[in-house]
Design an enzyme around this catalytic site. Structure first.
Site, PDB file in Angstrom:
ATOM      1  N   HIS A  64       0.825  -1.221   0.000  1.00 38.24           N
ATOM      2  CA  HIS A  64       0.000   0.000   0.000  1.00 38.24           C
ATOM      3  C   HIS A  64       0.855   1.266   0.000  1.00 38.24           C
ATOM      4  CE1 HIS A  64       0.591  -0.206   4.381  1.00 38.24           C
ATOM      5  NE2 HIS A  64       0.206  -1.458   4.296  1.00 38.24           N
TER       6      HIS A  64
ATOM      7  N   HIS B 228       7.595   7.150   4.254  1.00 42.69           N
ATOM      8  CA  HIS B 228       6.867   6.519   3.159  1.00 42.69           C
ATOM      9  C   HIS B 228       6.144   7.611   2.377  1.00 42.69           C
ATOM     10  CE1 HIS B 228       3.917   6.867   6.414  1.00 42.69           C
ATOM     11  NE2 HIS B 228       3.083   7.136   5.432  1.00 42.69           N
TER      12      HIS B 228
ATOM     13  N   HIS C 239       2.634   8.820  -0.326  1.00 39.78           N
ATOM     14  CA  HIS C 239       1.279   8.634  -0.874  1.00 39.78           C
ATOM     15  C   HIS C 239       1.267   9.350  -2.215  1.00 39.78           C
ATOM     16  CE1 HIS C 239      -0.328   7.347   3.127  1.00 39.78           C
ATOM     17  NE2 HIS C 239       0.679   8.081   3.551  1.00 39.78           N
TER      18      HIS C 239
ATOM     19  N   GLU D 215      -2.409  13.435   0.700  1.00 40.03           N
ATOM     20  CA  GLU D 215      -3.477  13.124   1.681  1.00 40.03           C
ATOM     21  C   GLU D 215      -4.047  14.433   2.234  1.00 40.03           C
ATOM     22  OE1 GLU D 215      -1.976   9.764   4.326  1.00 40.03           O
ATOM     23  OE2 GLU D 215      -3.534   8.966   3.016  1.00 40.03           O
TER      24      GLU D 215
ATOM     25  N   HIS E  64       5.726  11.283   4.118  1.00 39.75           N
ATOM     26  CA  HIS E  64       5.500  11.258   5.573  1.00 39.75           C
ATOM     27  C   HIS E  64       6.731  10.729   6.298  1.00 39.75           C
ATOM     28  CE1 HIS E  64       0.824  11.093   5.056  1.00 39.75           C
ATOM     29  NE2 HIS E  64       1.313  12.324   4.993  1.00 39.75           N
TER      30      HIS E  64
ATOM     31  N   THR F  74      -3.214   7.865   9.021  1.00 41.71           N
ATOM     32  CA  THR F  74      -4.171   7.924   7.896  1.00 41.71           C
ATOM     33  C   THR F  74      -4.383   6.534   7.305  1.00 41.71           C
ATOM     34  OG1 THR F  74      -2.478   8.228   6.191  1.00 41.71           O
ATOM     35  CG2 THR F  74      -3.327  10.224   7.277  1.00 41.71           C
ATOM     36  N   THR F  75      -3.756   5.531   7.960  1.00 36.38           N
ATOM     37  CA  THR F  75      -3.927   4.141   7.523  1.00 36.38           C
ATOM     38  C   THR F  75      -4.307   3.322   8.754  1.00 36.38           C
ATOM     39  OG1 THR F  75      -1.598   3.712   7.967  1.00 36.38           O
ATOM     40  CG2 THR F  75      -2.158   4.344   5.721  1.00 36.38           C
TER      41      THR F  75
HETATM   42  N1  LIG Z   1       0.137   7.700   6.686  1.00 38.46           N
HETATM   43  S1  LIG Z   1       0.530   7.636   8.221  1.00 38.46           S
HETATM   44  O1  LIG Z   1      -0.442   8.378   9.014  1.00 38.46           O
HETATM   45  O2  LIG Z   1       1.907   8.098   8.410  1.00 38.46           O
HETATM   46  N2  LIG Z   1       0.377   6.106   8.663  1.00 38.46           N
HETATM   47  C1  LIG Z   1       1.277   5.322   9.205  1.00 38.46           C
HETATM   48  N3  LIG Z   1       1.082   4.032   9.544  1.00 38.46           N
HETATM   49  C2  LIG Z   1       2.218   3.459  10.121  1.00 38.46           C
HETATM   50  C3  LIG Z   1       3.179   4.606  10.142  1.00 38.46           C
HETATM   51  O3  LIG Z   1       2.516   5.726   9.534  1.00 38.46           O
HETATM   52 ZN   LIG Z   2       1.443   8.275   5.412  1.00 34.56          ZN
END
Ligand SMILES: NS(=O)(=O)/N=C1/NCCO1
Ligand SMILES: [Zn+2]
Length: 265
Positions: free
Chosen positions: A67, A96, A98, A108, A121, A207-208
């Site tokens: 994802h 990571h 998006h 996001e 992020h 957000t996940t």
């Molecule tokens: N998109 S996010 O809010 O950073 N979500 C996550 N999940 C694990 C680490 O960051």
């Molecule tokens: Zn994220």
């Protein structure tokens, strides 16, 4: 938990089934950052610049988890975050991205409804809390600021030489579940703008899934430039169902009674 994702069958509109907080939460992320009018971000002159200490990572894993693609240094990394709205020191966990399948969508957070083509992020956890001593424990801690995520918008422009070692590696993790150990050192500091002074900040969530409401969000105003070729490299990464990951972003969530602060006028 059914494997969540971003398709019709397992996307954001279905996440409430395993994570009721998706619909019942009052501090969910992302949000639309509004800069004028009633519920707009309010300038707070007490907000100081964010301070990051990111020594070049020497050992890290780059993973396609189906994802997103994430860069995670070995546990021993000494990188730290402080300043801005934070009262504690935070430890870097992973970064990571998006992104969307075209340049008009992908981020996001939004600014007055506008989406950027992607969002980076940088995930951190409070390393000074007596209640937890790892990222996973922090996520499960119910501490309202257990985590701090720095968000940077990506926009299409010149090639980003600092991110090239990452975007050049995307083809090596094309298949979901694949990972590579990052060759050599990676200088994350070089990716970020010089001064981390202008940002929005608010209390939100992951957000996940599990969408834990434990995140102090800091979203920077200035986007980071990447080239079209670098954006296309993200769009070629597979989701494990024979399709490219495109549109791995959650739509904006209601602000409820929250306020958003801005460190700039
Ligand atoms: N998109 S996010 O809010 O950073 N979500 C996550 N999940 C694990 C680490 O960051
Ligand atoms: Zn994220």
């Amino acid at each position: 938990m059914a494997p969540w994702g971003y398709s019709k069958e397992n996307g954001p509109a279905t996440w409430h089934k395993d994570c009721p907080i998706a619909n019942t939460g009052v501090r969910q992320s992302p949000i639309d950052l509004i800069t004028t009018g009633q519920t707009c971000a309010k300038y707070d002159s007490n907000l100081k610049p964010v301070i990051v200490s990111y020594p070049a990572f020497s050992e890290a894993t780059f993973l396609n988890n189906g994802h997103s693609v994430q860069f995670q240094p070995s546990a021993g990394n000494l990188s730290e975050l402080s300043g801005g709205p934070l009262t504690k020191k935070y430890k870097f966990e992973q970064f990571h991205f998006h992104w969307g399948n075209n340049d008009s969508e992908g981020s996001e957070h939004r600014v007055n409804g506008k989406m950027y083509p992607a969002e980076l992020h940088l995930v951190h956890w409070n390393s000074e809390s007596p209640n937890f001593s790892s990222f996973q424990e922090a996520v499960g801690s119910n501490d309202p600021h257990a985590l701090c995520v720095l968000g940077f918008f990506l926009k299409v422009g010149a090639e980003n030489a600092s991110l090239k070692p990452i975007t050049d590696l995307l083809s090596k993790v094309k298949n979901a579940g694949s990972s590579v150990s990052f060759p050599g050192k990676f200088d994350l500091k070089a990716v970020l703008p010089e001064t981390l002074t202008d940002y929005y900040t608010y209390d939100g969530s992951l957000t996940t899934p599990p969408l834990a409401e434990c995140v102090k969000w800091i979203v920077f105003k200035e986007p980071i430039e990447v080239s079209t070729a670098q954006m296309e490299a993200f769009r070629a990464v597979d989701d494990g169902h024979g399709k490219p990951i495109t549109g791995n972003y959650r739509p904006p969530c209601p602000l409820h009674t929250r306020t958003v602060a801005a460190s700039f006028k």
